[in-house]
Motif scaffolding. Structure first.
Motif, PDB file in Angstrom:
ATOM      1  N   LEU A   1      -0.981   4.521  -0.647  1.00  0.00           N
ATOM      2  CA  LEU A   1      -2.278   4.338  -0.004  1.00  0.00           C
ATOM      3  C   LEU A   1      -2.117   3.835   1.431  1.00  0.00           C
TER       4      LEU A   1
ATOM      5  N   ASP B   1      -7.636   3.112   2.891  1.00  0.00           N
ATOM      6  CA  ASP B   1      -7.945   3.664   1.565  1.00  0.00           C
ATOM      7  C   ASP B   1      -8.216   2.533   0.573  1.00  0.00           C
TER       8      ASP B   1
ATOM      9  N   CYS C   1       0.834  -1.208   0.000  1.00  0.00           N
ATOM     10  CA  CYS C   1       0.000   0.000   0.000  1.00  0.00           C
ATOM     11  C   CYS C   1       0.865   1.253   0.000  1.00  0.00           C
TER      12      CYS C   1
END
Length: 250
Positions: free
Chosen positions: A59, A63, A54
């Motif tokens: 992210l 998210d 991520c």
């Protein structure tokens, strides 16, 4: 599809949208590219590894979960009118197929004899048709789900049956990566249902592999077409010789 697999498919799309390849991920994680591919294909990874992936995509895990939930709300089919518009314009259909196969704007321009202006206009039409969300700098995101399908016997499918399928079948199917088999037998209704379930699983696997490979560079991916046809059927010449042609109806 399991939630873990759906989460990883969402992550792959986010990496692809950011221009991050499997090779880039492998370099950041200190792994081989084959290990990264296997990690995604097997859908098995720790929370620490998920968090690291991520971070590479820019992210948070939260998210990613929200984006996955949003993905599941995406449309899986166009309307008849929308399909008619796409089927009526070969260039629009070409660009639609490209975006569904995770091509970028630059890859479309580099591969086909379409000007930048033409592609921008075609992408704008696909945005209006709700197939993509057109973003600044000619970037775009698909707004259809991973289970997207053309309408059964709809405008696109009829176009392919009429104009594409005959050319597809005009092959000996003996070249590299090709295979053709025809099997005929007699099955019960229960066995027929079993075969249909197996074909559904095959199609699901094809879609998963398509999603999995979307993170690879374009030069490593090849247009691949799978035609599946299965139905209760008897050759008309044989059926015409029956004493009662309507005697056996499935």
């Amino acid at each position: 599809m399991s939630q873990v697999a759906a989460l990883l498919n969402t992550l792959k799309r986010e990496l692809k949208a950011s221009g991050i390849t499997y090779a880039n991920v492998a370099d950041r994680l200190g792994l081989s590219e084959s290990s990264v591919k296997r990690m995604f294909s097997e859908s098995k990874l720790s929370l620490d590894r998920l968090e690291a992936l991520c971070q590479i995509a820019g992210l948070d895990i939260s998210d990613l979960v929200r984006k996955m939930a949003s993905e599941r709300k995406r449309i899986n089919r166009l309307t008849q009118e929308q399909e008619r518009e796409v089927a009526a314009d070969p260039k629009l259909l070409l660009v639609a197929i490209c975006v569904l196969n995770a091509w970028t704007f630059e890859e479309i321009i580099a591969t086909y004899t379409l000007s930048e202006h033409e592609v921008i206009q075609l992408l704008a039409r696909l945005d209006r048709l709700r197939l993509i969300d057109l973003q600044p700098l000619n970037r775009f995101r698909l707004t259809v789900g991973s289970d997207f399908q053309w309408i059964p016997n709809g405008p696109i499918q009829r176009f392919f049956s009429r104009d594409v399928q005959p050319r597809f079948m005009r092959s000996s199917f003996t070249g590299p990566g090709e295979k053709f088999e025809f099997r005929s037998g007699m099955l019960s209704r229960a066995s027929n249902a079993t075969m249909l379930k197996k074909l559904d699983r095959l199609l699901a696997e094809f879609n998963e592999l398509h999603q999995e490979d979307s993170g690879l560079p374009l030069e490593e991916r090849f247009g691949s077409s799978l035609l599946i046809a299965f139905r209760p059927w008897e050759f008309s010449v044989f059926r015409d010789l029956r004493r009662d042609p309507q005697e056996k109806i499935f």
